[in-house]
Design a protein around this motif. Structure first.
Motif, PDB file in Angstrom:
ATOM      1  N   VAL A 163       0.850  -1.192   0.000  1.00  0.00           N
ATOM      2  CA  VAL A 163       0.000   0.000   0.000  1.00  0.00           C
ATOM      3  C   VAL A 163       0.885   1.241   0.000  1.00  0.00           C
ATOM      4  O   VAL A 163       2.061   1.177   0.363  1.00  0.00           O
ATOM      5  N   PRO A 164       0.343   2.397  -0.405  1.00  0.00           N
ATOM      6  CA  PRO A 164       1.133   3.631  -0.354  1.00  0.00           C
ATOM      7  C   PRO A 164       1.654   3.894   1.061  1.00  0.00           C
ATOM      8  O   PRO A 164       1.024   3.508   2.055  1.00  0.00           O
ATOM      9  N   SER A 165       2.779   4.558   1.156  1.00  0.00           N
ATOM     10  CA  SER A 165       3.456   4.744   2.446  1.00  0.00           C
ATOM     11  C   SER A 165       2.598   5.460   3.480  1.00  0.00           C
ATOM     12  O   SER A 165       2.681   5.158   4.671  1.00  0.00           O
ATOM     13  N   THR A 166       1.768   6.416   3.051  1.00  0.00           N
ATOM     14  CA  THR A 166       0.926   7.109   4.026  1.00  0.00           C
ATOM     15  C   THR A 166      -0.061   6.150   4.674  1.00  0.00           C
ATOM     16  O   THR A 166      -0.399   6.299   5.847  1.00  0.00           O
ATOM     17  N   TYR A 201      -8.049  -0.050   2.421  1.00  0.00           N
ATOM     18  CA  TYR A 201      -7.453   0.310   1.135  1.00  0.00           C
ATOM     19  C   TYR A 201      -7.147  -0.939   0.310  1.00  0.00           C
ATOM     20  O   TYR A 201      -7.531  -1.038  -0.855  1.00  0.00           O
ATOM     21  N   LYS A 202      -6.461  -1.894   0.901  1.00  0.00           N
ATOM     22  CA  LYS A 202      -5.989  -3.061   0.152  1.00  0.00           C
ATOM     23  C   LYS A 202      -7.155  -3.924  -0.361  1.00  0.00           C
ATOM     24  O   LYS A 202      -7.156  -4.353  -1.515  1.00  0.00           O
ATOM     25  N   GLU A 212      -5.114   3.296 -12.576  1.00  0.00           N
ATOM     26  CA  GLU A 212      -5.448   4.471 -11.781  1.00  0.00           C
ATOM     27  C   GLU A 212      -6.868   4.417 -11.223  1.00  0.00           C
ATOM     28  O   GLU A 212      -7.106   4.797 -10.079  1.00  0.00           O
ATOM     29  N   HIS A 246      -7.044   2.422  -8.039  1.00  0.00           N
ATOM     30  CA  HIS A 246      -6.431   3.130  -6.916  1.00  0.00           C
ATOM     31  C   HIS A 246      -7.318   4.282  -6.434  1.00  0.00           C
ATOM     32  O   HIS A 246      -7.441   4.511  -5.230  1.00  0.00           O
ATOM     33  N   PHE A 269      -8.798   4.724  -2.627  1.00  0.00           N
ATOM     34  CA  PHE A 269      -8.650   5.941  -1.832  1.00  0.00           C
ATOM     35  C   PHE A 269     -10.018   6.506  -1.448  1.00  0.00           C
ATOM     36  O   PHE A 269     -10.206   6.993  -0.337  1.00  0.00           O
ATOM     37  N   LYS A 310      -6.732  12.225   6.442  1.00  0.00           N
ATOM     38  CA  LYS A 310      -5.286  12.361   6.449  1.00  0.00           C
ATOM     39  C   LYS A 310      -4.883  13.380   7.510  1.00  0.00           C
ATOM     40  O   LYS A 310      -5.400  14.487   7.546  1.00  0.00           O
ATOM     41  N   THR A 363       4.178  14.316   4.735  1.00  0.00           N
ATOM     42  CA  THR A 363       4.327  13.129   3.894  1.00  0.00           C
ATOM     43  C   THR A 363       5.653  13.162   3.153  1.00  0.00           C
ATOM     44  O   THR A 363       6.375  12.167   3.100  1.00  0.00           O
ATOM     45  N   ARG A 365       8.624  10.420   3.603  1.00  0.00           N
ATOM     46  CA  ARG A 365       9.135   9.643   2.461  1.00  0.00           C
ATOM     47  C   ARG A 365      10.631   9.853   2.281  1.00  0.00           C
ATOM     48  O   ARG A 365      11.350   8.913   1.933  1.00  0.00           O
TER      49      ARG A 365
END
Length: 147
Positions: free
Chosen positions: A15-18, A30-31, A45, A48, A52, A61, A138, A142
């Motif tokens: 998954v994205p780092s956030t 998310y997953k 896209e 994804h 989100f 966030k 963020t 990163r």
């Protein structure tokens, strides 16, 4: 519960780092949504964006990660449209900030992420300032991951 934690830990690398820095529920939401969307839309896209969108209904966030919201539901007018209307665009998104939250809640988040001058800001200004603070956090997180 232990099984759900193990499941989330296995998903964190995918998954994205956030999201990986967030709670187990955010990772699983998310997953699992991404996997379902990839079956429907293919790997791209759109899948994804769908994942989100699902995450934004339950989390917001805050800095470099996602935290559970006090209430479930869309985070901004664009997310409230859903489906084809959301994909066509029009309204700006709030980048994971819960723009539908109360001004008091936004002030609390702004304090958490260190927004200066927050007490004099309108609700829209708070949303924008939190978005910018989240982006900075963020980017910083990163950069530290790459070291």
């Amino acid at each position: 519960m232990a099984d759900e934690h193990k499941q989330a830990e296995k998903m964190r690398d995918d998954v994205p780092s956030t999201i990986a820095r967030s709670d187990d529920k955010a990772v699983r939401t998310y997953k699992k949504t991404l996997e379902s969307a990839e079956e429907t839309y293919g790997d791209g896209e759109r899948a994804h964006r769908t994942a989100f969108a699902a995450l934004k209904h339950t989390h917001e966030k805050v800095g470099d990660h996602w935290e559970p919201k006090d209430h479930k539901g869309p985070s901004d007018p664009q997310a409230a449209k859903g489906g084809d209307a959301a994909r066509r665009g029009g309204d700006e998104t709030a980048g994971g900030v819960d723009a539908n939250a109360s001004k008091q809640h936004l002030l609390e988040i702004a304090k958490k992420v260190g927004v200066p001058g927050r007490s004099r800001m309108s609700k829209d200004e708070l949303v924008e300032a939190i978005q910018k603070a989240n982006s900075r956090e963020t980017a910083k997180a990163r950069a530290n991951e790459k070291k």
